[in-house]
Write a protein that holds these residues in place. Structure first.
Motif, PDB file in Angstrom:
ATOM      1  N   ASP A 119      -3.265 -27.535 -30.347  1.00  0.00           N
ATOM      2  CA  ASP A 119      -3.408 -28.280 -29.099  1.00  0.00           C
ATOM      3  C   ASP A 119      -2.663 -29.615 -29.131  1.00  0.00           C
ATOM      4  O   ASP A 119      -2.801 -30.435 -28.229  1.00  0.00           O
ATOM      5  N   CYS A 154      -2.914 -32.007 -31.496  1.00  0.00           N
ATOM      6  CA  CYS A 154      -3.681 -33.125 -32.052  1.00  0.00           C
ATOM      7  C   CYS A 154      -2.932 -33.767 -33.218  1.00  0.00           C
ATOM      8  O   CYS A 154      -1.945 -33.244 -33.713  1.00  0.00           O
ATOM      9  N   SER A 155      -3.466 -34.899 -33.671  1.00  0.00           N
ATOM     10  CA  SER A 155      -2.849 -35.612 -34.789  1.00  0.00           C
ATOM     11  C   SER A 155      -3.049 -34.853 -36.101  1.00  0.00           C
ATOM     12  O   SER A 155      -3.924 -33.978 -36.209  1.00  0.00           O
ATOM     13  N   ASP A 160      -3.737 -27.469 -35.348  1.00  0.00           N
ATOM     14  CA  ASP A 160      -3.116 -28.448 -34.454  1.00  0.00           C
ATOM     15  C   ASP A 160      -2.427 -27.788 -33.259  1.00  0.00           C
ATOM     16  O   ASP A 160      -1.525 -28.347 -32.664  1.00  0.00           O
ATOM     17  N   VAL A 203      -6.661 -35.290 -37.335  1.00  0.00           N
ATOM     18  CA  VAL A 203      -7.637 -34.420 -36.673  1.00  0.00           C
ATOM     19  C   VAL A 203      -7.484 -32.990 -37.176  1.00  0.00           C
ATOM     20  O   VAL A 203      -8.468 -32.304 -37.453  1.00  0.00           O
ATOM     21  N   ARG A 230     -10.354 -30.661 -38.994  1.00  0.00           N
ATOM     22  CA  ARG A 230     -10.696 -29.309 -38.538  1.00  0.00           C
ATOM     23  C   ARG A 230     -10.596 -28.306 -39.686  1.00  0.00           C
ATOM     24  O   ARG A 230     -11.434 -27.433 -39.838  1.00  0.00           O
TER      25      ARG A 230
END
Length: 108
Positions: free
Chosen positions: A18, A20-21, A16, A24, A28
């Motif tokens: 970046d 993201c939630s 995470d 997500v 990943r």
């Protein structure tokens, strides 16, 4: 003159980084694990050969440590993009595990 310090993103922050939630990031995490498992199944001889070579050849350790600088710790844990070739067949290369791929780079 400015020198950027070396840094590494740990696995806790890898998925995470970046912003993201959580959902997500979890997708990943699962996807990287699945890819890692597939590579280990498809390329077991290449993986073992690569690990042994890295113990003996410093250039391999150096080049594999600079592929994904900030992400290297996690990427190296799950993925080893090394390919140990057994032979060529025309434009194709065949690895130690018998997988055939077209040599599109022409550099090796």
């Amino acid at each position: 003159k400015h020198i950027l310090p070396k840094y590494s993103i740990t696995e806790d922050n890898f998925y995470d980084c970046d912003g993201c939630s959580t959902e997500v990031a979890q997708k990943r995490r699962v996807a990287l694990k699945e890819l890692s498992d597939k590579w280990k199944t498809k390329y077991p001889k290449c993986h073992d050969f690569s690990q042994e070579l890295k113990k003996m050849i410093s250039d391999l350790r150096f080049t594999s440590s600079r592929c994904f600088p900030a992400f290297n710790e996690v990427v190296q844990k799950y993925l080893d993009p090394s390919m140990a070739l057994e032979r060529t067949e025309g434009v194709d290369v065949v690895d130690l595990d018998g997988n055939s791929s077209m040599d599109v780079s022409g550099s090796y």
